[in-house]
Design a protein around this motif. Structure first.
Motif, PDB file in Angstrom:
ATOM      1  N   PRO B  39     105.565  32.694  16.244  1.00  0.00           N
ATOM      2  CA  PRO B  39     106.837  33.398  15.950  1.00  0.00           C
ATOM      3  C   PRO B  39     106.713  34.904  15.767  1.00  0.00           C
ATOM      4  O   PRO B  39     107.710  35.626  15.890  1.00  0.00           O
ATOM      5  CB  PRO B  39     107.327  32.750  14.646  1.00  0.00           C
ATOM      6  CG  PRO B  39     106.161  32.041  14.059  1.00  0.00           C
ATOM      7  CD  PRO B  39     105.204  31.738  15.176  1.00  0.00           C
ATOM      8  N   ILE B  43     100.835  37.465  14.556  1.00  0.00           N
ATOM      9  CA  ILE B  43     100.032  36.237  14.641  1.00  0.00           C
ATOM     10  C   ILE B  43      99.427  36.129  16.041  1.00  0.00           C
ATOM     11  O   ILE B  43      98.221  35.856  16.197  1.00  0.00           O
ATOM     12  CB  ILE B  43     100.898  34.999  14.305  1.00  0.00           C
ATOM     13  CG1 ILE B  43     101.427  35.111  12.863  1.00  0.00           C
ATOM     14  CG2 ILE B  43     100.114  33.719  14.490  1.00  0.00           C
ATOM     15  CD1 ILE B  43     102.364  34.010  12.430  1.00  0.00           C
ATOM     16  N   TRP B  47      95.280  36.227  16.728  1.00  0.00           N
ATOM     17  CA  TRP B  47      94.572  35.000  17.114  1.00  0.00           C
ATOM     18  C   TRP B  47      94.218  34.979  18.595  1.00  0.00           C
ATOM     19  O   TRP B  47      93.735  33.961  19.114  1.00  0.00           O
ATOM     20  CB  TRP B  47      95.413  33.769  16.727  1.00  0.00           C
ATOM     21  CG  TRP B  47      95.369  33.507  15.243  1.00  0.00           C
ATOM     22  CD1 TRP B  47      96.187  34.062  14.297  1.00  0.00           C
ATOM     23  CD2 TRP B  47      94.425  32.688  14.535  1.00  0.00           C
ATOM     24  NE1 TRP B  47      95.819  33.628  13.043  1.00  0.00           N
ATOM     25  CE2 TRP B  47      94.752  32.779  13.157  1.00  0.00           C
ATOM     26  CE3 TRP B  47      93.357  31.892  14.932  1.00  0.00           C
ATOM     27  CZ2 TRP B  47      94.015  32.089  12.172  1.00  0.00           C
ATOM     28  CZ3 TRP B  47      92.636  31.203  13.946  1.00  0.00           C
ATOM     29  CH2 TRP B  47      92.961  31.296  12.577  1.00  0.00           C
ATOM     30  N   GLY B  87      90.991  29.276  -0.409  1.00  0.00           N
ATOM     31  CA  GLY B  87      90.769  28.645   0.907  1.00  0.00           C
ATOM     32  C   GLY B  87      92.073  28.097   1.471  1.00  0.00           C
ATOM     33  O   GLY B  87      93.084  27.970   0.768  1.00  0.00           O
ATOM     34  N   PHE B  88      92.088  27.772   2.797  1.00  0.00           N
ATOM     35  CA  PHE B  88      93.261  27.134   3.420  1.00  0.00           C
ATOM     36  C   PHE B  88      92.979  25.632   3.502  1.00  0.00           C
ATOM     37  O   PHE B  88      91.869  25.229   3.820  1.00  0.00           O
ATOM     38  CB  PHE B  88      93.510  27.716   4.825  1.00  0.00           C
ATOM     39  CG  PHE B  88      94.062  29.117   4.788  1.00  0.00           C
ATOM     40  CD1 PHE B  88      93.207  30.217   4.870  1.00  0.00           C
ATOM     41  CD2 PHE B  88      95.427  29.344   4.635  1.00  0.00           C
ATOM     42  CE1 PHE B  88      93.717  31.526   4.806  1.00  0.00           C
ATOM     43  CE2 PHE B  88      95.940  30.644   4.575  1.00  0.00           C
ATOM     44  CZ  PHE B  88      95.084  31.726   4.657  1.00  0.00           C
ATOM     45  N   GLY B 135     109.703  28.592  13.612  1.00  0.00           N
ATOM     46  CA  GLY B 135     109.900  29.523  12.497  1.00  0.00           C
ATOM     47  C   GLY B 135     111.155  29.225  11.700  1.00  0.00           C
ATOM     48  O   GLY B 135     111.643  30.050  10.933  1.00  0.00           O
ATOM     49  N   GLU B 191      90.869  28.605   8.898  1.00  0.00           N
ATOM     50  CA  GLU B 191      92.032  29.388   8.425  1.00  0.00           C
ATOM     51  C   GLU B 191      93.282  29.103   9.263  1.00  0.00           C
ATOM     52  O   GLU B 191      94.129  29.985   9.457  1.00  0.00           O
ATOM     53  CB  GLU B 191      91.715  30.907   8.468  1.00  0.00           C
ATOM     54  CG  GLU B 191      90.588  31.283   7.499  1.00  0.00           C
ATOM     55  CD  GLU B 191      90.407  32.803   7.379  1.00  0.00           C
ATOM     56  OE1 GLU B 191      90.891  33.521   8.291  1.00  0.00           O
ATOM     57  OE2 GLU B 191      89.833  33.248   6.384  1.00  0.00           O
ATOM     58  N   ARG B 193      96.891  27.727   9.837  1.00  0.00           N
ATOM     59  CA  ARG B 193      98.106  27.463   9.037  1.00  0.00           C
ATOM     60  C   ARG B 193      99.312  27.940   9.853  1.00  0.00           C
ATOM     61  O   ARG B 193      99.173  28.651  10.844  1.00  0.00           O
ATOM     62  CB  ARG B 193      98.018  28.189   7.693  1.00  0.00           C
ATOM     63  CG  ARG B 193      98.200  29.710   7.713  1.00  0.00           C
ATOM     64  CD  ARG B 193      96.925  30.438   7.952  1.00  0.00           C
ATOM     65  NE  ARG B 193      97.047  31.867   7.501  1.00  0.00           N
ATOM     66  CZ  ARG B 193      96.239  32.844   7.921  1.00  0.00           C
ATOM     67  NH1 ARG B 193      95.270  32.597   8.788  1.00  0.00           N
ATOM     68  NH2 ARG B 193      96.387  34.075   7.453  1.00  0.00           N
ATOM     69  N   ALA B 194     100.520  27.464   9.376  1.00  0.00           N
ATOM     70  CA  ALA B 194     101.786  27.792  10.083  1.00  0.00           C
ATOM     71  C   ALA B 194     101.654  27.335  11.538  1.00  0.00           C
ATOM     72  O   ALA B 194     101.272  26.182  11.796  1.00  0.00           O
ATOM     73  CB  ALA B 194     102.057  29.283   9.956  1.00  0.00           C
ATOM     74  N   ILE B 196      99.521  28.140  13.752  1.00  0.00           N
ATOM     75  CA  ILE B 196      98.138  28.068  14.290  1.00  0.00           C
ATOM     76  C   ILE B 196      97.610  26.674  13.993  1.00  0.00           C
ATOM     77  O   ILE B 196      97.252  26.362  12.831  1.00  0.00           O
ATOM     78  CB  ILE B 196      97.252  29.166  13.628  1.00  0.00           C
ATOM     79  CG1 ILE B 196      97.852  30.554  13.888  1.00  0.00           C
ATOM     80  CG2 ILE B 196      95.818  29.089  14.149  1.00  0.00           C
ATOM     81  CD1 ILE B 196      97.869  30.944  15.368  1.00  0.00           C
TER      82      ILE B 196
END
Lengths: 967, 210, 180, 347
Positions: B39, B43, B47, B87-88, B135, B191, B193-194, B196
């Motif tokens: 989104p 990001i 990445w 941490g994630f 999103g 790592e 999240r969201a 990813i």
């Protein structure tokens, strides 16, 4: 019905019958009964975030301040935010008025320590209950006792000591944080009613400003902050205001924008140097050479303000060539030895007027040189102090001085030019000069600059030394409010003082005598004082560390111990109890000697074994409290109502109001001292005792101690508020605003200096709507100075000074105290605490390094392969300590800096920063039989020196550091 | 993928429950969620060169007892991350279409939303989430969702349960009818999240026994 | 009285009251808590109490202030607890014990459960109060009680049982909530 | 529709004395709740140095030529862990040798670890203090990085706020912020940052960091307020400039660059060569810093010669309240309660 929890016999049979709400800690905010509140429909609640819906709420704010000796940066009015009986935040009140449109106002004041005191107040090291040691001294084992048990035991020991050995065996170790308000008025009343001894901590803190004392006969001279704005040159010399005058610093940074030249003279590129227009690096302890070089540029360049020096100073006064002493009336015609002479250009002698500096047109010949016939017929050549000074200073050329202090000749000339051309020259004074062995010579040389140029007593122009401003009702309260007006005060003290008063002595010299009398025989129901430095050296064994002083100080005429004993025997300096009579009881009040006294390791070794009782009165555990027999919990500063002395820099009386109840069983100091008097009275009565004679033959009425203490019940243990008010109502300089109103606003500007011996030396007209300039009574009022020659005096014809060639200012290289080691351990007050009060506070530590460290330069660290953060051992012939290294770019090669006031228990291993500082007494400071070189409140006592201490630093290997850290 | 009927899912809520042994396994392939669909530019940019969503597939089993469904999901993860402190956490989610034809990669759309049940190693309770496009995730309608995970021998085993029927904007699962299932897996130690994460490229048909 | 039906809300509230009194003073909780639960105080009750709960007195003592059991700063913990008590209409008395003392937190639970008792029948009030009780136990009183229990293992006197039963009682109450 | 306004701050590095009173004021006002022990929404570091979080200027984020730049996620240790101390053992129960110190052994980094270390070599070393807070940028990298849109910029004052109800703790914002002004709360699982004391500003009270600063270092007000000091210092005299403008987030906290005493030649004589290397100042404030310093020196010389200088009088701010634009109320006079906690109520 809840499932799962099986019925077990939690409850006693019948307990349900008494099934009602019992809530000793709570009540309903709305005022209804708790059962009624329980019946109301509860507010909705879905998560603990709801609890924070109303983020910032409070019940009330109270005006408060911090009753601690921040000294140059003292004091700040705070609003203390209270909710439900807990202080959870404070913020500066910032309501100081602007005096004049062209002058910055004082707002907001406050610093990072004051703004986090509520955090400190509730930390785990807070003492909440009276405690008695349950193991050996310093074992750290304590047991909780009741106030009654503690005070009874202390009262018994107090009485035993007085009866068996004398009232001068009970010692009040008073630290720098005494407030000259109601709290320490109670202590002082108890001390004077029992004729026990109060220690004057100024000398052992090394804040004596000896040079100013030798020159002005008085250390007290400080301007108000606004007055700096009228200076066009400000010299920061022997101070680091950016670290230690946080609420004042904006005046200097704003003056810089206003076109003033800020000069910083310091060995390291200090925080204050970063704010200067010119930084002048100088080798530690060699500032006297630089000052004398400037003086020589003034004299050699013909810039001397001759009318000023002739009127105000002793420079025109005649000195006998044969004896090096002043020519006196006694020499000439058998008159007085306090009559001195100047000579006009016609060669005729003129008596120096003792009552006024006014010359009425008379012009002394500064360089008079003639021969006079003495009463015994001898023909003796005489010359002026100025001539002798001129010869002496001629060696201090920029090139010669550059060798002594490391400052480049061109830089010395540029600095001298700036100083000479200044219209209004002022200095920011700190107290580091007098922590060097020859600090007095340095300060005399600095003062000479200001006097030669006549830079004194005008807006923005003048020399600042020691700042102190106190209410003058304190002595009245301490002596039982029997002394209404000032004059009768004289009769209370004794006729000879009255006679001086009649003879036209100035009020300043009158109060100087009064302050000296408090060290010998105060009479008039005032406490007896003694110099803490002498006490720690003689009774505490610190002088044993200085056995090898003659190896370190080249020009000593006799071993320090011998000079000390001579001074005591000849009564030059009074010491109570005298040498040979051991102190027995030590009350530590607002003080932490085991952390602050140089060579404090000697105290636990030599003094503590002599003590039958050591009592610490504090709100937190400290290095000294850890060694005490009793620790009595004192209420903290938001839990009491009282007021505190300040300095002329910020001439506002500051008041703290009781915002919340004292925590646990802690009590206001006022309560503790008054209750101790009650317990002593009760124990005395039960032991059939009534009157006891003090070591000075005074009647000590033990059986009516509480009655006398409370002035027949007028100020009982719970009357702190009215006692604090009574002191101000008695004060001539603070009674213009009612006590109620002062509690409301929290601060009120003084409307005069007042007559306290602690402020009168400022000798100026302090008004509550004008900046304050010190010494105007002398400069404009032509009042004589409280010195031997009644002038600003550079010539000291005392034998000690003549023997050590210090009769006139000169440069002496800093001695290698502690042995011949390559690094000098300078120091300074820290940004992170006032004394040790915040030193182990978690918030301050998290913004620092959490552990003690010694600062050193890159070069010195490099040659010893020490990296930033390494564990190192600092040692010399006297002791050692281990600490981490902090390697910075601004320290001068050869200079290390051990910033002030780490607690002993913060150091790994057994030593601490004081273990390497023997602080031998400077022999000239033992003088006491001289017209003005005699002991007085906070002045005229031997100092303490640690900034010349020499050490070596070596990196610790991993195993060494592990082993040593077990100690 | 078939959802076997059993008399009660109570014995299947424990990830190591023996009952799962006899339930048919379906492998669902996963690919990294496309970078282009992330989104925000930040990001995508941060990445671009970082590998993520490396998981190739996960094996699923599912049973239902007429009122609620239990889905067991197993996937390889050599390094378990509980997301303690900074941490994630490792995570996984099971998605179902609410109505219409939601585009799995686009996380559905306002007209065709999708609902998923999310498990995170850092939390005990599962979360029901409604998505109407990338999103736009919002808390989903409560469908009695639970999720219990356990890690051993380099593998996570997570059992999701939820009621078949769901009120409001939630995906309805009807015994005897077909719907679709999509999955997502986050590898906390990378790592992730969201957006990813590793996702199933497309829906997998899901048939519930009568 | 020994029986096996589940504990009533009122009984639970009075237990909280008894526990609060037991932690408040050496002779506390005697009138309410059953001896089989916690042995009665011996003659040197005061020194037993100090031995157990005054860190300044003994190295094995366990402080009764939550701030000593968490790395939260005192002032921020006080502020949060005061907001909890304030949210439910309670105000600290002038000479009250600090808000994070275990007896004060038990007293607060005594108040919430008592309020639950008098709100019987009002479903909305009951769910709100239970949700608050659960959150207060989860965030403050239960971890605090577990930490006290950990310290109390080395106790040699009667307070060992008080800490044991106290933690058990709070844990059972927490488990009772299940999912609300 | 409220017109868009921007609260801004000017920090005068010639008046900052590094005392950290702002840091403590912020800590006792906001970051004293659970999970916030290690948070300092306001920090003061000594430049040159690693600053906090350690080496933040090398951690990426922000934009280059309009394009988002990847950033590193700072660790709690790099911000400086909030050490706890063994007070109980060392003071009340300890045997003789229990040293009071941080629990968990010797720290090697802290929030203010490189205080007063400075750069260069004696006697030409150089240092100055630099306070930092969230810059409430006009183009916030954090807001643009958050996949959930949980960060928003308030219209009425331009304050950038995280809505903690929407935040899932992804921390893309923490990476994307080039000034590393965002912290992660491990207890609430959400990101948290400076809120420019919005609840205080709403009551007309200056921010805690500016009102409680004893050095009188911070100007506060609206950027568009033409007769306010901020507009004058930033746009008219151009002596207040952004830190690291090259990050392209258009920060709304501006700095007056630091003057310094002359450096020395080999023999120790003062020469008029900048003690603080101009290229170092350029690397912080960009090319505008040179002319700004020249203007400051010229205006000071004017004052020294007895002339007038509006710039100098503005910076002196003889009347303390002139620093704070429209925010001049003493917090104690505000209503006894400040309602909503900003984070989770707006948006």
């Amino acid at each position: 019905m809840s499932k799962g929890v099986s019925r077990r016999n939690f409850l006693k049979a019948g307990a349900l019958a008494a099934a009602s709400l019992a809530m000793p800690n709570f009540l309903a905010r709305s005022g209804v009964s708790l059962t009624a509140l329980a019946a109301e429909t509860p507010p909705d609640f879905n998560s603990s975030l709801d609890v924070y819906r109303k983020h910032w709420t409070w019940d009330k704010t109270v005006r408060g301040t911090h009753m601690i000796n921040c000294w140059y940066q003292a004091h700040c009015a705070f609003d203390v935010y209270v909710k439900d009986g807990i202080v959870f935040r404070e913020e500066q009140a910032a309501e100081y008025k602007q005096l004049r449109p062209e002058l910055p106002d004082m707002n907001p004041r406050g610093c990072q320590k004051g703004c986090s005191f509520s955090h400190r107040m509730y930390e785990t090291n807070r003492i909440k209950h009276p405690m008695r040691r349950a193991g050996g001294r310093g074992s750290g084992k304590w047991e909780q006792v009741s106030w009654d048990d503690a005070l009874n035991d202390i009262a018994d020991k107090f009485i035993d000591t007085i009866i068996k050995e004398g009232t001068d065996r009970v010692i009040w170790d008073l630290g720098p944080d005494i407030n000259i308000g109601a709290a320490n008025a109670a202590q002082a009343r108890l001390a004077q009613l029992t004729h026990s001894i109060c220690l004057d901590s100024n000398s052992s803190n090394g804040d004596g400003h000896r040079g100013a004392f030798e020159t002005f006969g008085n250390v007290y001279m400080e301007r108000s902050l606004e007055d700096y704005f009228y200076s066009d040159v400000i010299i920061i010399w022997g101070a680091n205001p950016i670290f230690t005058s946080i609420p004042n610093a904006h005046f200097f940074t704003e003056a810089r924008y206003n076109g003033t030249d800020i000069v910083c003279i310091s060995p390291d590129y200090s925080a204050s140097a970063t704010k200067a227009d010119l930084w002048v690096p100088v080798k530690p302890g060699t500032d006297a050479a630089l000052a004398l070089a400037i003086c020589w540029q003034i004299i050699d360049g013909g810039h001397v303000n001759e009318s000023f020096v002739s009127e105000q100073s002793d420079l025109p006064i005649l000195i006998r060539a044969d004896t090096g002493k002043f020519l006196t009336g006694k020499d000439l015609d058998g008159g007085l030895d306090s009559t001195f002479y100047t000579a006009g250009s016609d060669g005729k002698l003129r008596e120096v007027d003792r009552k006024s500096l006014e010359l009425e047109g008379y012009k002394a010949d500064l360089e008079a040189s003639l021969t006079v016939k003495l009463a015994d017929g001898k023909e003796v050549p005489v010359r002026t102090v100025y001539t002798l000074l001129k010869e002496r200073l001629s060696v201090y050329t920029p090139e010669a001085v550059s060798e002594m202090c490391g400052t480049a000749p061109k830089l010395i000339r540029r600095l001298a030019k700036m100083v000479i051309n200044a219209k209004a020259l002022s200095n920011v004074s700190g107290s580091s000069m007098n922590k060097y062995f020859h600090g007095n010579l340095t300060e005399r040389a600095m003062i000479l600059i200001w006097v030669l140029l006549g830079q004194m007593g005008r807006p923005g122009s003048g020399y600042s030394a020691f700042g102190f401003l106190a209410n003058d009702g304190w002595e009245d309260y301490v002596s039982g409010l029997r002394i209404k007006d000032r004059i009768t005060f004289g009769t209370e003290i004794g006729l000879d003082l009255m006679w001086d008063w009649m003879k036209g002595e100035t009020s300043e010299s009158f109060f100087k005598k009064l302050s000296t009398s408090q060290f010998t025989d105060p009479g008039g129901n005032l406490p007896i004082w003694t110099s803490s430095a002498l006490f720690w050296h003689v009774h505490g064994g610190v002088s044993e560390l200085a056995e090898q002083a003659d190896k370190w100080v080249p020009d000593l005429k006799k071993p320090v111990k011998e000079a000390l004993h001579e001074s005591l025997e000849k009564k030059w300096l009074p010491l109570q109890p005298p040498m040979g009579k051991h102190p027995r009881i030590l009350f530590h009040y607002c003080s932490n000697p085991l952390r602050s006294v140089r060579g404090s390791q000697k105290l636990t070794e030599v003094l503590w074994p002599k003590l039958s009782l050591s009592v610490a009165i504090d709100f937190r555990m400290s290095s000294t409290a850890k060694q005490a027999d009793y620790v009595l919990p004192a209420a903290a500063w938001y839990e009491v109502t009282d007021h505190k002395w300040v300095t002329p820099l910020v001439p506002y009386n500051h008041v703290t109001n009781k915002a919340v109840e004292p925590l646990g069983e802690s009590k206001p100091d006022f309560w503790i001292f008054t209750m101790l008097a009650k317990h002593i009275e009760e124990r005395a009565k039960s032991r059939g005792l009534d009157v006891v004679e003090s070591h000075m033959g005074k009647e000590i009425r033990l059986a009516n101690l509480y009655q006398d203490m409370t002035m027949d019940g007028r100020f009982g243990e719970d009357d702190l508020d009215s006692a604090a008010g009574a002191i101000l109502e008695q004060s001539s300089n603070l009674s213009h605003v009612s006590w109620e109103e002062q509690k409301e606003t929290g601060f009120v500007r003084y409307n005069s200096l007042g007559l306290s011996p602690l402020s009168i030396g400022n000798a100026g007209d302090l008004k509550n709507d004008e900046p304050f300039i010190p010494l105007t009574h002398h400069i404009d009022g032509k009042q004589p100075y409280p010195t031997q020659t009644r002038r600003i005096q550079f010539y000291l014809d005392h034998p000690l000074y003549l023997d050590h060639d210090e009769h006139l200012p000169r440069f002496k290289a800093p001695p290698s105290i502690g042995g011949d080691y390559p690094l000098i351990m300078t120091g300074g007050h820290t940004r992170w605490s006032v004394h040790s009060v915040w030193r182990d506070n978690a918030l301050m530590q998290r913004l620092n390094r959490g552990q003690p460290y010694i600062v050193m330069g890159q070069e010195d660290a490099g040659t010893r392969s020490i990296a930033d953060g390494d564990w190192v051992r600092c040692f010399n012939d006297v002791g050692e300590f281990i600490v981490r290294a902090k390697v910075i770019t601004g320290a001068q090669p050869g200079q290390t800096i051990m910033y002030h006031s780490w607690e002993n228990y913060q150091f790994a291993g057994s030593g601490d920063a004081r273990s390497v500082s023997p602080s031998p007494i400077n022999p000239v400071e033992l003088a006491g039989d001289h017209a003005h070189l005699k002991i007085g409140m906070l002045e005229g006592q031997p100092g303490c020196f640690d900034r010349d201490t020499r050490i070596e630093i070596e990196k610790l290997s991993a195993e060494d550091s592990a082993r040593l850290r077990q100690g | 993928m078939r959802v076997q009927k059993v008399n009660t899912i109570a014995e299947y809520t424990d990830p190591a429950a023996p009952g799962w042994g006899s339930v048919e396994v379906t492998e669902i392939e996963t690919i990294p969620a496309p970078l282009g669909l992330q989104p925000t530019e930040y990001i995508q940019v941060s990445w671009e060169e970082r590998p993520y969503g490396a998981l190739e597939q996960a094996s699923l089993r599912a049973v239902h007892d007429g009122t609620s469904i239990a889905i067991q999901m197993i996937w390889e993860d050599p390094q378990p991350s509980t997301g303690a402190g900074e941490g994630f956490p490792d995570g996984a989610a099971i998605a179902f279409p609410v109505h219409g034809e939601p585009e799995l990669m686009q996380m559905g759309s306002p007209e065709a939303p999708m609902q998923f049940v999310q498990w995170q190693a850092s939390k005990k309770q599962a979360r029901s989430v409604l998505a109407k496009g990338i999103g736009s995730t919002l808390p989903g309608a409560a469908v009695g969702e639970t999720a219990t995970g356990s890690w051993s021998g380099g593998r996570w085993t997570v059992v999701f349960t939820r009621s078949l029927a769901g009120e409001g904007e939630s995906a309805n699962l009807v015994p005897g009818s077909n719907t679709q299932i999509g999955i997502a897996v986050w590898n906390g130690s990378n790592e992730e999240r969201a957006g990813i994460k590793a996702v199933s490229a497309d829906w997998t048909a899901l048939a519930l026994d009568r | 009285m020994v029986s096996n039906e589940p504990i009533t809300v009122l009984e639970r509230s009075i237990c909280y009251r008894g526990l609060a009194e037991a932690y408040r003073s050496p002779a506390g909780g005697v009138g309410i808590l059953d001896e089989s639960w916690i042995p009665p105080p011996s003659e040197n009750a005061k020194s037993e109490f100090l031995e157990a709960f005054a860190p300044a007195v003994s190295t094995t003592a366990c402080a009764l202030y939550q701030s000593a059991h968490s790395n939260r700063e005192q002032t921020s913990l006080y502020e949060e607890l005061i907001r909890w008590y304030d949210h439910f209409g309670l105000q600290r008395k002038a000479k009250a014990e600090l808000p994070d003392h275990v007896s004060v937190e038990l007293e607060f639970m005594h108040f919430l459960t008592y309020r639950e008792h008098v709100s019987a029948g009002d479903e909305h009030a009951l769910t709100t109060l239970r949700r608050a009780e659960k959150e207060f136990l989860t965030k403050h009183l239960h971890p605090f009680s577990v930490s006290i229990l950990g310290h109390s293992e080395t106790f040699a006197n009667r307070y060992k049982y008080l800490c044991l039963e106290h933690e058990l009682f709070v844990r059972l109450h927490l488990q009772d909530f299940g999912e609300i | 529709m409220t017109d868009k306004r921007q609260v801004a701050m000017v920090i005068d590095l010639n008046k900052c004395i590094g005392c950290q009173t702002c840091t403590i004021a912020c800590k006792t006002q906001w970051t004293n709740r659970e999970g916030m022990e290690g948070m300092w929404w306001n920090t003061v570091s000594t430049s040159p140095g690693e600053g906090t979080p350690k080496g933040w200027e090398k951690m990426g984020g922000g934009f280059r030529k309009g394009k988002a730049q990847p950033g590193k996620l700072p660790k709690q240790g790099e911000f400086g862990t909030a050490w706890n101390f063994n007070v109980e053992e060392a003071l009340f129960q300890g045997d003789k040798h229990d040293t009071l110190g941080p629990i968990g052994g010797d720290p090697n980094w802290g929030t203010n670890w490189d205080e007063d270390i400075g750069g260069g070599e004696y006697p030409n070393s150089f240092q100055f203090y630099i306070p930092r807070i969230c810059n409430h940028c006009t183009k916030p990298a954090c807001m643009e990085a958050c996949p959930r849109g949980a960060i928003f910029k308030r219209e009425e004052d331009g304050i950038v706020v995280i809505n903690e109800d929407h935040c899932r703790g992804f921390r893309f914002c923490q990476e994307a912020c080039p000034y590393k002004e965002i912290y992660y709360n491990t207890v609430t699982g959400t990101s948290q940052k400076c809120i420019m004391c919005a609840p205080r500003l709403e009551e007309g009270v200056p921010t805690a960091c500016s009102r409680q600063c004893p050095g009188r270092v911070r100007f506060l007000g609206f950027l568009d307020d033409e007769d306010g000091p901020i507009h004058k210092l930033v746009y008219k005299y151009k002596v207040a400039m952004a830190l690291h403008p090259e990050y392209e987030t258009e920060p709304n906290v501006f700095y007056i660059p630091p003057l310094a005493p002359p450096s020395f030649d080999e023999e120790g004589n003062p020469i008029d060569e900048d003690r603080i290397p101009m290229d170092y100042l350029d690397s912080l404030f960009g090319p505008a810093v040179g002319p700004a310093i020249d203007l400051l020196k010229a205006e000071k010389a004017k004052k020294k010669a007895g002339g007038e200088s509006d710039l100098m009088d503005t910076l002196i701010a003889r009347n303390w309240l002139d620093l704070f634009g429209p925010f001049t109320t003493n917090p104690k006079d505000v209503a006894k309660t400040l309602e909503e906690r900003v984070q989770n109520r707006q948006g």
